[in-house]
Design an enzyme around this catalytic site. Structure first.
Site, PDB file in Angstrom:
ATOM      1  CE1 TYR A  63      -4.343  -0.922  -0.414  1.00 34.92           C
ATOM      2  CE2 TYR A  63      -3.518  -2.842   0.758  1.00 34.92           C
ATOM      3  CZ  TYR A  63      -4.482  -2.241  -0.022  1.00 34.92           C
ATOM      4  OH  TYR A  63      -5.581  -2.948  -0.441  1.00 34.92           O
ATOM      5  CD  GLN A  97     -15.799  -1.128  -9.350  1.00 34.71           C
ATOM      6  OE1 GLN A  97     -15.662  -2.316  -9.082  1.00 34.71           O
ATOM      7  NE2 GLN A  97     -15.978  -0.712 -10.580  1.00 34.71           N
ATOM      8  CG  ASN A  98     -10.470   3.590  -9.739  1.00 36.56           C
ATOM      9  OD1 ASN A  98     -10.682   2.378  -9.795  1.00 36.56           O
ATOM     10  ND2 ASN A  98     -10.363   4.343 -10.809  1.00 36.56           N
ATOM     11  CB  VAL A  99      -8.506   3.147  -3.087  1.00 35.32           C
ATOM     12  CG1 VAL A  99      -9.568   2.088  -2.780  1.00 35.32           C
ATOM     13  CG2 VAL A  99      -7.259   2.493  -3.688  1.00 35.32           C
ATOM     14  CG  HIS A 117     -14.213  -0.972  -3.839  1.00 38.11           C
ATOM     15  ND1 HIS A 117     -13.886  -1.591  -5.029  1.00 38.11           N
ATOM     16  CD2 HIS A 117     -15.432  -1.463  -3.505  1.00 38.11           C
ATOM     17  CE1 HIS A 117     -14.865  -2.414  -5.386  1.00 38.11           C
ATOM     18  NE2 HIS A 117     -15.815  -2.349  -4.482  1.00 38.11           N
ATOM     19  CB  CYS A 125      -8.348   1.365  14.525  1.00 41.28           C
ATOM     20  SG  CYS A 125      -7.950   0.090  15.730  1.00 41.28           S
ATOM     21  N   PRO A 216     -12.002  -1.375 -23.464  1.00 40.88           N
ATOM     22  CG  PRO A 216      -9.712  -0.924 -23.487  1.00 40.88           C
ATOM     23  CD  PRO A 216     -10.929  -0.857 -22.605  1.00 40.88           C
TER      24      PRO A 216
HETATM   25  P1  OAD Z   1      -9.844  -4.556 -12.962  1.00 41.49           P
HETATM   26  O1  OAD Z   1      -8.366  -4.560 -12.889  1.00 41.49           O
HETATM   27  O2  OAD Z   1     -10.574  -5.805 -12.607  1.00 41.49           O
HETATM   28  O3  OAD Z   1     -10.329  -4.192 -14.427  1.00 41.49           O
HETATM   29  C1  OAD Z   1      -9.843  -3.112 -15.153  1.00 41.49           C
HETATM   30  C2  OAD Z   1     -10.756  -2.956 -16.352  1.00 41.49           C
HETATM   31  O4  OAD Z   1     -10.336  -1.794 -17.043  1.00 41.49           O
HETATM   32  C3  OAD Z   1     -10.708  -4.104 -17.364  1.00 41.49           C
HETATM   33  O5  OAD Z   1     -12.038  -4.434 -17.738  1.00 41.49           O
HETATM   34  C4  OAD Z   1      -9.933  -3.548 -18.553  1.00 41.49           C
HETATM   35  O6  OAD Z   1     -10.369  -4.073 -19.803  1.00 41.49           O
HETATM   36  C5  OAD Z   1     -10.268  -2.071 -18.437  1.00 41.49           C
HETATM   37  N1  OAD Z   1      -9.231  -1.180 -18.971  1.00 41.49           N
HETATM   38  C6  OAD Z   1      -7.890  -1.329 -18.983  1.00 41.49           C
HETATM   39  N2  OAD Z   1      -7.287  -0.262 -19.506  1.00 41.49           N
HETATM   40  C7  OAD Z   1      -8.276   0.610 -19.841  1.00 41.49           C
HETATM   41  C8  OAD Z   1      -8.302   1.917 -20.416  1.00 41.49           C
HETATM   42  N3  OAD Z   1      -7.177   2.550 -20.750  1.00 41.49           N
HETATM   43  N4  OAD Z   1      -9.519   2.502 -20.602  1.00 41.49           N
HETATM   44  C9  OAD Z   1     -10.664   1.881 -20.270  1.00 41.49           C
HETATM   45  N5  OAD Z   1     -10.695   0.657 -19.719  1.00 41.49           N
HETATM   46  C10 OAD Z   1      -9.527   0.025 -19.502  1.00 41.49           C
HETATM   47  O7  OAD Z   1     -10.345  -3.338 -12.085  1.00 41.49           O
HETATM   48  P2  OAD Z   1     -11.786  -3.040 -11.470  1.00 41.49           P
HETATM   49  O8  OAD Z   1     -12.884  -3.550 -12.336  1.00 41.49           O
HETATM   50  O9  OAD Z   1     -11.798  -1.621 -11.072  1.00 41.49           O
HETATM   51  O10 OAD Z   1     -11.722  -4.061  -5.262  1.00 41.49           O
HETATM   52  O11 OAD Z   1     -11.744  -3.905 -10.172  1.00 41.49           O
HETATM   53  C11 OAD Z   1     -12.834  -3.821  -9.312  1.00 41.49           C
HETATM   54  C12 OAD Z   1     -12.388  -4.057  -7.935  1.00 41.49           C
HETATM   55  O12 OAD Z   1     -11.752  -5.322  -7.826  1.00 41.49           O
HETATM   56  C13 OAD Z   1     -11.339  -3.100  -7.392  1.00 41.49           C
HETATM   57  O13 OAD Z   1     -11.884  -1.923  -6.884  1.00 41.49           O
HETATM   58  C14 OAD Z   1     -10.758  -3.884  -6.305  1.00 41.49           C
HETATM   59  C15 OAD Z   1     -10.545  -5.130  -7.122  1.00 41.49           C
HETATM   60  O14 OAD Z   1     -10.190  -6.183  -6.511  1.00 41.49           O
HETATM   61  C16 OAD Z   1     -11.344  -4.248  -4.004  1.00 41.49           C
HETATM   62  O15 OAD Z   1     -10.188  -4.177  -3.656  1.00 41.49           O
HETATM   63  C17 OAD Z   1     -12.469  -4.517  -3.056  1.00 41.49           C
END
Ligand code: OAD
Length: 247
Positions: A63, A97-99, A117, A125, A216
């Site tokens: 982190y 969902q982005n931190v 998230h 804590c 994409p």
């Molecule tokens: P992922 O890493 O699962 O997915 C990223 C998505 O972005 C994929 O569908 C890619 O095809 C797409 N992608 C990649 N580059 C891109 C670009 N330049 N433009 C548009 N799309 C693009 O990430 P999340 O779906 O955000 O949760 O993951 C969801 C959650 O799972 C996260 O918040 C985290 C993770 O585990 C927790 O930690 C609870």
């Protein structure tokens, strides 16, 4: 491709949902992408209460590196286009969902967004309710942080796999969706693996609103979308926002 804004009485109500893909072009690795691994470790396994319980040093190190990388990164054209759309909408909510803090640094107000998230710059804590805003330019001390109230280990203020979503944030999303449906829903850069992401997108658009997916790659949400934009977010979003503004 022409995006036509679903306006009702000149009123545009917007919901945007973003995932890691929106920050990819700022150099922040996605979770499930090929750059997501850290020292050969799968982020999906590191972002868990189990990983923290068995090796808190390792999880904190990961982190801290992510915090550094985010601090050094800049918002990209997709973050900027979303902030721009917020200003042009009558009602607007971003659920991310982005931190990271890139939406905020692109100019989006805290009242216009929900970090469902959590926030990587918060520390809380692992036992009691104590929470602190992390100093963004601190030295990121090497020792494990402890709670000043109960001495338990402090942890990053994010949601890990298997944990419940924060109630206050979920309530803000629910309130927004309950008030009215949306004319425009855009889901950007997420694999949409969590049921609530698909559920919120469908609920917001169910009265004939547009459901635009920018990714994409195909996702479980793709089959419900009224528009599929198979492009990178930083390329597609400025154009989409421009088209909405002109329609
Ligand atoms: P992922 O890493 O699962 O997915 C990223 C998505 O972005 C994929 O569908 C890619 O095809 C797409 N992608 C990649 N580059 C891109 C670009 N330049 N433009 C548009 N799309 C693009 O990430 P999340 O779906 O955000 O949760 O993951 C969801 C959650 O799972 C996260 O918040 C985290 C993770 O585990 C927790 O930690 C609870």
């Amino acid at each position: 491709m022409e995006i036509v804004a679903a306006r009702r009485c000149y009123f545009v109500r917007v919901l945007i949902i973003t995932g890691a893909g929106v920050s990819a072009e700022s150099g922040i690795p996605t979770f499930r992408g090929k750059d997501g691994y850290w020292r050969n470790l799968d982020p999906i396994k590191l972002a868990t209460p189990e990983a923290f319980a068995s090796d808190p040093e390792l999880v904190w190190e990961w982190y801290r590196e992510r915090r550094h990388r985010i601090r050094d990164a800049q918002p990209n054209a997709a973050h900027e286009a979303i902030a721009n759309l917020a200003q042009r909408s009558d009602e607007f909510l971003l659920v991310t969902q982005n931190v990271d803090d890139l939406h905020e640094r692109a100019g989006l107000g805290r009242t216009e967004m929900v970090q469902i998230h959590g926030d990587i710059f918060k520390t809380r804590c692992s036992r009691c309710s104590f929470e602190q805003e992390h100093e963004r330019d601190d030295g990121d001390c090497e020792t494990l942080p402890r709670c000043p109230r109960c001495d338990a280990l402090m942890r990053p203020g994010v949601v890990w796999f298997g944990e419940a979503l924060p109630a206050r944030e979920t309530e803000r999303v629910e309130n927004y969706l309950q008030r009215d449906s949306c004319g425009i829903v855009i889901v950007v850069g997420t694999t949409a693996t969590f049921g609530y992401i698909i559920h919120w997108a469908l609920r917001a658009s169910h009265l004939g609103g547009q459901l635009i997916e920018v990714n994409p790659e195909e996702t479980p949400l793709s089959r419900f979308a009224t528009q599929l934009v198979r492009e990178r977010a930083a390329v597609a979003l400025p154009r989409i926002v421009d088209q909405i503004a002109r329609s």
